[in-house]
Write a protein that holds these residues in place. Structure first.
Motif, short mmCIF file in Angstrom:
data_model
loop_
_atom_site.label_atom_id
_atom_site.label_comp_id
_atom_site.label_asym_id
_atom_site.label_seq_id
_atom_site.Cartn_x
_atom_site.Cartn_y
_atom_site.Cartn_z
N THR A 295 -5.61 4.43 0.00
CA THR A 295 -5.27 3.44 -1.04
C THR A 295 -6.47 2.55 -1.37
O THR A 295 -6.33 1.34 -1.50
CB THR A 295 -4.09 2.58 -0.58
OG1 THR A 295 -4.41 1.95 0.69
CG2 THR A 295 -2.84 3.42 -0.38
N ARG B 19 -5.52 2.93 4.51
CA ARG B 19 -6.50 2.18 3.72
C ARG B 19 -7.46 3.11 2.99
O ARG B 19 -7.87 2.81 1.86
CB ARG B 19 -7.26 1.21 4.63
CG ARG B 19 -6.39 0.06 5.09
CD ARG B 19 -7.18 -1.02 5.79
NE ARG B 19 -6.35 -2.19 6.04
CZ ARG B 19 -6.78 -3.30 6.62
NH1 ARG B 19 -8.04 -3.37 7.04
NH2 ARG B 19 -5.97 -4.32 6.80
N GLU C 124 0.42 -2.08 -6.99
CA GLU C 124 1.40 -1.10 -6.52
C GLU C 124 2.58 -0.94 -7.46
O GLU C 124 3.26 0.08 -7.46
CB GLU C 124 1.91 -1.47 -5.12
CG GLU C 124 2.76 -2.73 -5.04
CD GLU C 124 1.92 -3.99 -4.88
OE1 GLU C 124 2.50 -5.07 -4.73
OE2 GLU C 124 0.68 -3.89 -4.92
N TRP D 27 -6.16 0.20 -4.28
CA TRP D 27 -5.10 -0.81 -4.27
C TRP D 27 -5.66 -2.22 -4.34
O TRP D 27 -6.73 -2.53 -3.82
CB TRP D 27 -4.27 -0.67 -2.99
CG TRP D 27 -3.23 -1.76 -2.85
CD1 TRP D 27 -2.00 -1.80 -3.43
CD2 TRP D 27 -3.37 -2.98 -2.11
NE1 TRP D 27 -1.35 -2.96 -3.09
CE2 TRP D 27 -2.17 -3.71 -2.28
CE3 TRP D 27 -4.39 -3.52 -1.34
CZ2 TRP D 27 -1.96 -4.94 -1.69
CZ3 TRP D 27 -4.17 -4.76 -0.75
CH2 TRP D 27 -2.98 -5.46 -0.92
N ARG E 217 0.83 -1.21 0.00
CA ARG E 217 0.00 0.00 0.00
C ARG E 217 0.87 1.26 0.00
O ARG E 217 0.54 2.25 -0.68
CB ARG E 217 -0.93 0.00 1.22
CG ARG E 217 -2.08 -1.00 1.09
CD ARG E 217 -3.00 -0.94 2.30
NE ARG E 217 -4.09 -1.90 2.21
CZ ARG E 217 -5.25 -1.68 1.61
NH1 ARG E 217 -5.48 -0.51 1.03
NH2 ARG E 217 -6.19 -2.61 1.56
#
Length: 339
Positions: free
Chosen positions: A111, A108, A119, A114, A61
Motif C-alpha cells: 500500500t 506497507r 482508501e 496509500w 490500508r
C-alpha cells in the motif's frame, strides 16, 4: 570557621548520596561517536481487542486494497481480524490474524500509494497513478486487459474493468470501489509484478460464470469452523437446489458479513434470530453435504451468482409481506434473491 567547614562537608555528603544513582544509571546509556544512542523497544503487535491510531491505519490500508469493508474506527474487532487473515492468506504469510512485523512490512509495501483518506477513493476512467498501474497488471494477468501498463485509466482499462465485473456477477459500472478491488485481489492470488520482458505465469482457474472443476480449498482467512458452519447452513437452506443456487446462498452470508447492517461473524449472522430457516427447524445440525461445502469454497473464492444479494426467500413458502417489498435481483431454482 570550623562550623563552616563541617557544614560544607555535611552538605557534600548528602548531595553525593542522592546524586550517585543518577551518575550510575547515566553510565549504562551507550554513547557512540559522541552522540547519545537510545534503545527504543519495538511496538507490540496488534491483535483482537486492540484499539487506537495504529489500528485505524491498519484498517485504512486494508480498505485501500479492498480487504476491509467496515468503518475506520480504530477498534480491532472481528471484521478487522477477518480482513487481516484474508490479507495474510493472499500474500502467503502465516494466517493468524496478528499484525506483527512481517505482516506490517508486506502490507506497507503493498500500500505504498496509500495516504489518509485515499482508501475510500473509487477509481474510474480518467484517473492515473500507481494503483491504476496495479489494476492494469492484475486485469492483464486474468486476460481482461491487453493494453500497456501505463497507469492511465482510459477506455481499454474501463472496458477491462467492466468485463471483469460482468464475469464476476457485480454491478457493471467501470468504477473500481472496495467490492471490485476485493474480488480482483482474490481472483489474482498468484499475481506478482514481473520484470520487463518476462512472461507472467498463467492464473489459476478462478470461478467466473460457471463453477470450478477443482475448487481450491482456500479459506480466504476463515477458520475451518467458519467454513463448516456455513456449509451446514447452505445444506439446510439449499440442499436439493441447483449448484449455482447453493453458491448463491453461501454468497448471501458473505455479503451480509461485508455489510455494516449485519453482525460481523459467520456464526452471529447464521444464528441471528429469524435469519435462517435451517436454524429454526434444526437442520443446521445436519452434517454438511459435500456439494454444499464445495459451494462455500466457491463463494469465498469470489463467485457470487446472487449479484450482491443480502436476502433470499422461497415464494412458495414465504409468509412475510415485508420480504416481498425488497428489491429483487434474480431467481435461481426456488429462491428469489434480493438486496
Amino acid at each position: 570557621m570550623s562550623k563552616r567547614i563541617w557544614l560544607f562537608l555535611f552538605t557534600s555528603l548528602i548531595f553525593g548520596t542522592f546524586m550517585a544513582p543518577s551518575f550510575s544509571s547515566a553510565q549504562s546509556i551507550p554513547v557512540q561517536s559522541g552522540k547519545l544512542t537510545l534503545r527504543v523497544p519495538a511496538k507490540a503487535t496488534l491483535r483482537m481487542g486492540a484499539s487506537g491510531s495504529e489500528v485505524k491505519e491498519l484498517q485504512a490500508r486494508l480498505k485501500y486494497i479492498g480487504f476491509y469493508q467496515g468503518k475506520n474506527d480504530g477498534r480491532f474487532n472481528w471484521k478487522t481480524h477477518r480482513a487481516l487473515r484474508s490479507f495474510q492468506n493472499q500474500f502467503r504469510i502465516k494466517v493468524d490474524g496478528v499484525y506483527g512485523l512481517k505482516t506490517k512490512k508486506v502490507l506497507r509495501a503493498t500500500t505504498k500509494g496509500w495516504a489518509p483518506g485515499v482508501e475510500n477513493r473509487i477509481y474510474r476512467k480518467g484517473d492515473q497513478g500507481g494503483y491504476v498501474y496495479e489494476l492494469q497488471g492484475r486485469l492483464k494477468y486474468l486476460g481482461y486487459y491487453n493494453g500497456k501498463l501505463d497507469g492511465r485509466f482510459e477506455w481499454q482499462t474501463d472496458r477491462a474493468v467492466r468485463d471483469f465485473q460482468y464475469r464476476f456477477g457485480m454491478k457493471v459500472d467501470g468504477r473500481v470501489g472496495s467490492r471490485t478491488k476485493l474480488k480482483l485481489w482474490r481472483a489474482t492470488r498468484g499475481y506478482s509484478p514481473t520484470a520487463k520482458g518476462k512472461k507472467a505465469p498463467k492464473p489459476s482457474g478462478m470461478t467466473q460464470v460457471t463453477p470450478m472443476k477443482n475448487v481450491p480449498a482456500s479459506n480466504q482467512g476463515f477458520s475451518s469452523q467458519d467454513i463448516d458452519l456455513m456449509a451446514k447452513a447452505v445444506t439446510g437452506e439449499a440442499r436439493g437446489e441447483p449448484y449455482e443456487g447453493q453458491v448463491a446462498v453461501a454468497a448471501v452470508i458473505l455479503n451480509r458479513l461485508e455489510s455494516n447492517q449485519f453482525p460481523d461473524s459467520p456464526s452471529s449472522i447464521i444464528y441471528e434470530p429469524l435469519a435462517f430457516t435451517a436454524v429454526a427447524d434444526g437442520q443446521i445440525n445436519r452434517p454438511p453435504d459435500p456439494s454444499c461445502k464445495r459451494a462455500v469454497y466457491d463463494a469465498v473464492n469470489g463467485w457470487d451468482p446472487s449479484n450482491g444479494a443480502t436476502y433470499y426467500f422461497n415464494p412458495v413458502t414465504a409468509t412475510s409481506e415485508w420480504i416481498w417489498g425488497r428489491p429483487q435481483i434474480k431467481r435461481i431454482g426456488k429462491h428469489i434473491f434480493m438486496r
